[in-house]
Design an enzyme around this catalytic site. Structure first.
Site, PDB file in Angstrom:
ATOM      1  N   LYS A 109      22.883 -26.324 -33.393  1.00 47.94           N
ATOM      2  CA  LYS A 109      21.498 -26.697 -33.073  1.00 47.94           C
ATOM      3  C   LYS A 109      21.025 -27.930 -33.827  1.00 47.94           C
ATOM      4  O   LYS A 109      20.273 -28.738 -33.283  1.00 47.94           O
ATOM      5  CB  LYS A 109      20.588 -25.519 -33.337  1.00 47.94           C
ATOM      6  CG  LYS A 109      20.815 -24.415 -32.326  1.00 47.94           C
ATOM      7  CD  LYS A 109      19.783 -23.334 -32.435  1.00 47.94           C
ATOM      8  CE  LYS A 109      20.215 -22.216 -31.510  1.00 47.94           C
ATOM      9  NZ  LYS A 109      19.192 -21.240 -31.271  1.00 47.94           N
ATOM     10  N   GLY A 150      20.858 -15.587 -28.821  1.00 46.12           N
ATOM     11  CA  GLY A 150      20.341 -14.240 -28.591  1.00 46.12           C
ATOM     12  C   GLY A 150      19.209 -13.867 -29.539  1.00 46.12           C
ATOM     13  O   GLY A 150      18.992 -12.689 -29.799  1.00 46.12           O
ATOM     14  N   GLY A 151      18.471 -14.886 -30.039  1.00 44.28           N
ATOM     15  CA  GLY A 151      17.319 -14.620 -30.899  1.00 44.28           C
ATOM     16  C   GLY A 151      17.676 -14.204 -32.320  1.00 44.28           C
ATOM     17  O   GLY A 151      16.793 -13.857 -33.097  1.00 44.28           O
ATOM     18  N   HIS A 157       7.728 -20.759 -23.848  1.00 48.81           N
ATOM     19  CA  HIS A 157       9.137 -21.130 -23.710  1.00 48.81           C
ATOM     20  C   HIS A 157       9.339 -21.576 -22.269  1.00 48.81           C
ATOM     21  O   HIS A 157       9.219 -20.781 -21.339  1.00 48.81           O
ATOM     22  CB  HIS A 157      10.059 -19.945 -24.041  1.00 48.81           C
ATOM     23  CG  HIS A 157      11.512 -20.228 -23.749  1.00 48.81           C
ATOM     24  ND1 HIS A 157      12.489 -20.250 -24.718  1.00 48.81           N
ATOM     25  CD2 HIS A 157      12.145 -20.531 -22.583  1.00 48.81           C
ATOM     26  CE1 HIS A 157      13.655 -20.546 -24.164  1.00 48.81           C
ATOM     27  NE2 HIS A 157      13.471 -20.716 -22.867  1.00 48.81           N
ATOM     28  N   GLU A 185      17.099 -26.266 -27.506  1.00 52.33           N
ATOM     29  CA  GLU A 185      18.566 -26.249 -27.462  1.00 52.33           C
ATOM     30  C   GLU A 185      19.023 -26.406 -26.017  1.00 52.33           C
ATOM     31  O   GLU A 185      18.221 -26.293 -25.094  1.00 52.33           O
ATOM     32  CB  GLU A 185      19.110 -24.928 -28.019  1.00 52.33           C
ATOM     33  CG  GLU A 185      18.707 -23.707 -27.206  1.00 52.33           C
ATOM     34  CD  GLU A 185      19.501 -22.452 -27.564  1.00 52.33           C
ATOM     35  OE1 GLU A 185      20.602 -22.575 -28.129  1.00 52.33           O
ATOM     36  OE2 GLU A 185      19.031 -21.348 -27.247  1.00 52.33           O
ATOM     37  N   ASN A 196      21.622 -24.599 -23.416  1.00 50.37           N
ATOM     38  CA  ASN A 196      22.543 -23.495 -23.161  1.00 50.37           C
ATOM     39  C   ASN A 196      23.577 -23.994 -22.168  1.00 50.37           C
ATOM     40  O   ASN A 196      23.258 -24.357 -21.039  1.00 50.37           O
ATOM     41  CB  ASN A 196      21.799 -22.266 -22.636  1.00 50.37           C
ATOM     42  CG  ASN A 196      21.015 -21.591 -23.753  1.00 50.37           C
ATOM     43  OD1 ASN A 196      21.410 -21.653 -24.918  1.00 50.37           O
ATOM     44  ND2 ASN A 196      19.910 -20.975 -23.417  1.00 50.37           N
ATOM     45  N   ARG A 226      25.952 -23.067 -20.147  1.00 50.12           N
ATOM     46  CA  ARG A 226      26.553 -21.979 -19.359  1.00 50.12           C
ATOM     47  C   ARG A 226      25.558 -21.570 -18.286  1.00 50.12           C
ATOM     48  O   ARG A 226      24.425 -22.052 -18.277  1.00 50.12           O
ATOM     49  CB  ARG A 226      26.788 -20.784 -20.275  1.00 50.12           C
ATOM     50  CG  ARG A 226      25.504 -20.412 -21.040  1.00 50.12           C
ATOM     51  CD  ARG A 226      25.602 -19.115 -21.773  1.00 50.12           C
ATOM     52  NE  ARG A 226      24.595 -18.962 -22.812  1.00 50.12           N
ATOM     53  CZ  ARG A 226      23.380 -18.481 -22.638  1.00 50.12           C
ATOM     54  NH1 ARG A 226      22.973 -18.105 -21.442  1.00 50.12           N
ATOM     55  NH2 ARG A 226      22.537 -18.384 -23.643  1.00 50.12           N
ATOM     56  N   VAL A 261      21.218 -15.886 -17.783  1.00 49.42           N
ATOM     57  CA  VAL A 261      20.809 -14.594 -17.225  1.00 49.42           C
ATOM     58  C   VAL A 261      19.772 -14.788 -16.110  1.00 49.42           C
ATOM     59  O   VAL A 261      19.860 -14.184 -15.042  1.00 49.42           O
ATOM     60  CB  VAL A 261      20.230 -13.688 -18.344  1.00 49.42           C
ATOM     61  CG1 VAL A 261      19.616 -12.431 -17.758  1.00 49.42           C
ATOM     62  CG2 VAL A 261      21.300 -13.353 -19.378  1.00 49.42           C
ATOM     63  N   ARG A 298      14.311  -8.103 -16.563  1.00 51.77           N
ATOM     64  CA  ARG A 298      15.603  -7.596 -17.025  1.00 51.77           C
ATOM     65  C   ARG A 298      15.476  -6.085 -17.185  1.00 51.77           C
ATOM     66  O   ARG A 298      14.535  -5.589 -17.804  1.00 51.77           O
ATOM     67  CB  ARG A 298      15.976  -8.222 -18.373  1.00 51.77           C
ATOM     68  CG  ARG A 298      16.132  -9.728 -18.309  1.00 51.77           C
ATOM     69  CD  ARG A 298      16.725 -10.263 -19.604  1.00 51.77           C
ATOM     70  NE  ARG A 298      16.731 -11.720 -19.584  1.00 51.77           N
ATOM     71  CZ  ARG A 298      17.456 -12.477 -20.399  1.00 51.77           C
ATOM     72  NH1 ARG A 298      18.233 -11.912 -21.314  1.00 51.77           N
ATOM     73  NH2 ARG A 298      17.407 -13.787 -20.327  1.00 51.77           N
TER      74      ARG A 298
HETATM   75  P1  ADP Z   1      18.389 -18.741 -29.334  1.00 49.53           P
HETATM   76  O1  ADP Z   1      19.639 -19.532 -29.497  1.00 49.53           O
HETATM   77  O2  ADP Z   1      18.412 -17.482 -30.110  1.00 49.53           O
HETATM   78  O3  ADP Z   1      18.016 -18.594 -27.903  1.00 49.53           O
HETATM   79  P2  ADP Z   1      16.191 -20.677 -29.517  1.00 49.53           P
HETATM   80  O4  ADP Z   1      16.140 -21.860 -30.428  1.00 49.53           O
HETATM   81  O5  ADP Z   1      16.408 -20.942 -28.080  1.00 49.53           O
HETATM   82  O6  ADP Z   1      17.266 -19.643 -30.072  1.00 49.53           O
HETATM   83  O7  ADP Z   1      14.831 -19.874 -29.707  1.00 49.53           O
HETATM   84  C1  ADP Z   1      14.630 -18.604 -29.150  1.00 49.53           C
HETATM   85  C2  ADP Z   1      13.146 -18.279 -29.163  1.00 49.53           C
HETATM   86  O8  ADP Z   1      12.621 -18.296 -30.500  1.00 49.53           O
HETATM   87  C3  ADP Z   1      12.273 -19.259 -28.409  1.00 49.53           C
HETATM   88  O9  ADP Z   1      12.217 -18.976 -27.039  1.00 49.53           O
HETATM   89  C4  ADP Z   1      10.932 -19.072 -29.079  1.00 49.53           C
HETATM   90  O10 ADP Z   1      10.278 -17.910 -28.614  1.00 49.53           O
HETATM   91  C5  ADP Z   1      11.324 -18.845 -30.518  1.00 49.53           C
HETATM   92  N1  ADP Z   1      11.309 -20.101 -31.276  1.00 49.53           N
HETATM   93  C6  ADP Z   1      12.352 -20.921 -31.517  1.00 49.53           C
HETATM   94  N2  ADP Z   1      11.972 -21.974 -32.250  1.00 49.53           N
HETATM   95  C7  ADP Z   1      10.657 -21.832 -32.481  1.00 49.53           C
HETATM   96  C8  ADP Z   1       9.662 -22.590 -33.212  1.00 49.53           C
HETATM   97  N3  ADP Z   1       9.974 -23.710 -33.862  1.00 49.53           N
HETATM   98  N4  ADP Z   1       8.402 -22.114 -33.242  1.00 49.53           N
HETATM   99  C9  ADP Z   1       8.080 -20.964 -32.614  1.00 49.53           C
HETATM  100  N5  ADP Z   1       8.945 -20.211 -31.936  1.00 49.53           N
HETATM  101  C10 ADP Z   1      10.229 -20.631 -31.863  1.00 49.53           C
HETATM  102  P1  ADP Z   2      19.487 -16.542 -21.811  1.00 46.26           P
HETATM  103  O1  ADP Z   2      19.212 -17.784 -22.589  1.00 46.26           O
HETATM  104  O2  ADP Z   2      20.108 -16.734 -20.503  1.00 46.26           O
HETATM  105  O3  ADP Z   2      18.358 -15.583 -21.834  1.00 46.26           O
HETATM  106  P2  ADP Z   2      20.471 -15.053 -23.917  1.00 46.26           P
HETATM  107  O4  ADP Z   2      20.264 -15.948 -25.086  1.00 46.26           O
HETATM  108  O5  ADP Z   2      19.595 -13.880 -23.726  1.00 46.26           O
HETATM  109  O6  ADP Z   2      20.572 -15.910 -22.606  1.00 46.26           O
HETATM  110  O7  ADP Z   2      21.975 -14.608 -23.939  1.00 46.26           O
HETATM  111  C1  ADP Z   2      22.699 -14.323 -22.773  1.00 46.26           C
HETATM  112  C2  ADP Z   2      23.673 -13.285 -23.109  1.00 46.26           C
HETATM  113  O8  ADP Z   2      24.550 -13.744 -24.100  1.00 46.26           O
HETATM  114  C3  ADP Z   2      23.043 -12.043 -23.635  1.00 46.26           C
HETATM  115  O9  ADP Z   2      23.806 -11.002 -23.142  1.00 46.26           O
HETATM  116  C4  ADP Z   2      23.150 -12.191 -25.141  1.00 46.26           C
HETATM  117  O10 ADP Z   2      23.243 -10.946 -25.755  1.00 46.26           O
HETATM  118  C5  ADP Z   2      24.431 -12.975 -25.260  1.00 46.26           C
HETATM  119  N1  ADP Z   2      24.448 -13.949 -26.355  1.00 46.26           N
HETATM  120  C6  ADP Z   2      23.791 -15.110 -26.434  1.00 46.26           C
HETATM  121  N2  ADP Z   2      24.125 -15.786 -27.526  1.00 46.26           N
HETATM  122  C7  ADP Z   2      25.035 -15.035 -28.169  1.00 46.26           C
HETATM  123  C8  ADP Z   2      25.803 -15.192 -29.361  1.00 46.26           C
HETATM  124  N3  ADP Z   2      25.703 -16.265 -30.109  1.00 46.26           N
HETATM  125  N4  ADP Z   2      26.642 -14.200 -29.707  1.00 46.26           N
HETATM  126  C9  ADP Z   2      26.754 -13.117 -28.951  1.00 46.26           C
HETATM  127  N5  ADP Z   2      26.096 -12.923 -27.801  1.00 46.26           N
HETATM  128  C10 ADP Z   2      25.240 -13.859 -27.418  1.00 46.26           C
HETATM  129 MG    MG Z   3      17.590 -20.167 -26.593  1.00 44.55          MG
END
Ligand code: ADP
Ligand code: ADP
Ligand code: MG
Length: 460
Positions: A116, A164-165, A208, A291, A293, A295, A298, A341
């Protein structure tokens, strides 16, 4: 033309990919772990190969076994789905060196957007705004404190390898920053085998909003509009829709601006195949890159419903080397689509996974209703993987019709024996603010706080 594709995944996405292959007259090879022997993707594929024991580290994450299976079955290509190895550049490389096409971006594009902190730098280079934060990885506590001092609290500590948060901590002061710095690093090491973190400004309750992109191997790129994925629990999406009500009602010009920004990033990364550029947007309409993604996602079906484009089919054709037959002007958006979902989770217990045997199962149908799922009556959800057991998607000529239809379809969905998110989602669908399209990423917590415990997690 590919004649045979191996699907390196399980669950609903494996089923979804098999469907697209069948419609293209491509033969399919499923792989499965011992825990998935009774899974529907195994039944639907033309061939199926067991690749190991239940834990994904002994099956779906084993590059050696996947590639051996692909060689034994003599496939032309591998579709990785989402999660698992879908964003693993090494896997993509191994496939290519074995003369098996990887259905996804090139490993070079994947590497450019992998961590990231690195993709943030790439977005900056592309002239796309990123949230104020550290320059790259934060190596020490002192560096984290200095960054927080510069950008001001609250801040978010984020794993560079996150997904995945997971691997995220909010900090409101120096003390919580120091604590969060160490817990985020430990969690990231455990979840991703990479303890690197960086620090960025934390926005309270943003939106988002993400853009679907498609690019071919000749540099043609288009975006397929946005998805609003602000309905999240623990930074994980639960309900997604397109178009975004926030953009539609408040900042109509954002679609063009953000779509352009998404394409810019893809251009700089020389991105090909399907991908998603994620942003957060504040109430003033200022957007920040999150970021990419790399791929299929979902929530891809909502985009398919309003554009009429089959994204998995597009991924396969692009991987075969076909040029995109679309330019931006050919992409039209019609109506409104929303996805819930369906997770085997207990919303009343912090969305804790609720694996087990599904006793009764009846899925909704009728006009404008789509169910992408691998569940059936008698199916036992293994505890080893993701808790998502399906997705319910509805389409309508406008948002109101799509929502009314979703409400109706959720009410028809019958799953007994396990706990699900269905009745929680009914509560969301009936919420007046949600109906008006007024919501942010803080919405679910707000609903839980209000304690409107009018929903139950038990099956109807
Ligand atoms: P992931 O790789 O786990 O999906 P993301 O960077 O896409 O991580 O962030 C996932 C979620 O976390 C976002 O959809 C948002 O709800 C929250 N988030 C991420 N960065 C921020 C930020 N700087 N401020 C507030 N919320 C954030
Ligand atoms: P989307 O951005 O499509 O919502 P998610 O971040 O929820 O995708 O992830 C899609 C799928 O991949 C989910 O089943 C989640 O559990 C899995 N996933 C995403 N990132 C990771 C990771 N770094 N390691 C393991 N599983 C992941
Ligand atoms: Mg994300």
């Amino acid at each position: 033309m590919f004649e045979k594709i191996l699907i390196a995944n399980r669950g609903e996405i494996a089923v979804r990919i098999i469907r697209a292959c069948k419609e293209l007259n491509i033969r399919t090879v499923a792989v499965y772990s011992e825990a998935d022997a009774n899974s529907i993707h195994v039944q639907l594929a033309d061939e199926a190969i067991c690749i190991g024991r239940a834990p994904s580290s002994e099956s779906y994450l084993r590059i050696d076994r996947l590639v051996s299976a692909a060689e034994v079955a003599d496939v032309d290509a591998i579709h990785p789905g989402y999660g698992f190895l879908s964003e693993n550049a090494h896997f993509a490389d191994v496939c290519e060196s074995c003369n098996i096409r990887f259905i996804g971006p090139s490993s070079r594009a994947m590497n450019a957007l992998q961590e990231k902190a690195v993709s943030r730098a790439l977005a900056k280079k592309a002239g796309v705004p990123v949230a104020p934060g550290s320059e790259g990885v934060v190596e020490t506590e002192a560096e984290a404190l200095a960054t927080a001092k510069k950008i001001g609290y609250p801040v978010l500590i984020k794993a560079i390898a996150g997904g995945g948060g997971r691997g995220m901590r909010v900090a409101h002061n120096d003390i919580s920053l120091m604590r969060g710095y160490h817990t985020a690093r430990a969690e990231a090491e455990k979840a991703f085998g990479n303890s690197g973190v960086y620090v960025e400004k934390y926005f309270e309750n943003p939106h988002h909003i993400e853009f679907q992109i498609l690019g071919d191997s000749r540099g043609n790129l288009v975006h397929l509009g946005e998805r609003d994925c602000s309905i999240q629990r623990r930074h994980q999406k639960l309900i997604e829709e397109t178009p975004s009500p926030f953009i539609e009602t408040k900042f109509k010009d954002l679609r063009k601006k953000m779509g352009k920004a998404a394409i810019r990033i893809a251009e700089v990364a020389q991105y090909n195949n399907a991908g998603t550029v994620e942003f957060i947007v504040d109430d003033q309409g200022q957007f920040y890159f999150l970021e990419v993604n790399k791929r299929i996602q979902v929530e891809h079906p909502v985009t398919e419903e309003v554009t009429g484009i089959d994204l998995i089919r597009a991924q396969i054709l692009i991987a075969m080397g076909e040029p995109l037959k679309l330019s931006q002007g050919d992409i039209h958006f019609r109506g409104h689509a929303i996805e819930c979902r369906i997770n085997a989770e207990d919303p009343l217990d912090g969305f804790r996974p609720s694996p087990g045997r599904i006793e009764m199962y009846y899925s909704p149908g009728g006009r404008g209703v789509r169910v992408d799922s691998h569940a059936y009556a008698g199916y036992t959800i293994p505890p080893h993987y993701d808790s998502m057991i399906g997705k319910l998607i509805t389409y309508g000529k406008d948002r109101r019709e799509a929502l009314d239809r979703m409400n109706r379809a959720l009410g028809e969905f019958l799953i007994t024996g396990i706990k699900t998110t269905i009745s929680f989602e009914q509560t969301v669908l009936q919420d007046p603010d949600f109906r008006r399209g007024v919501y942010s990423t803080g919405f679910i917590e707000e609903i839980l706080r209000r304690g409107s415990q009018g929903f139950s997690s038990e099956a109807a």
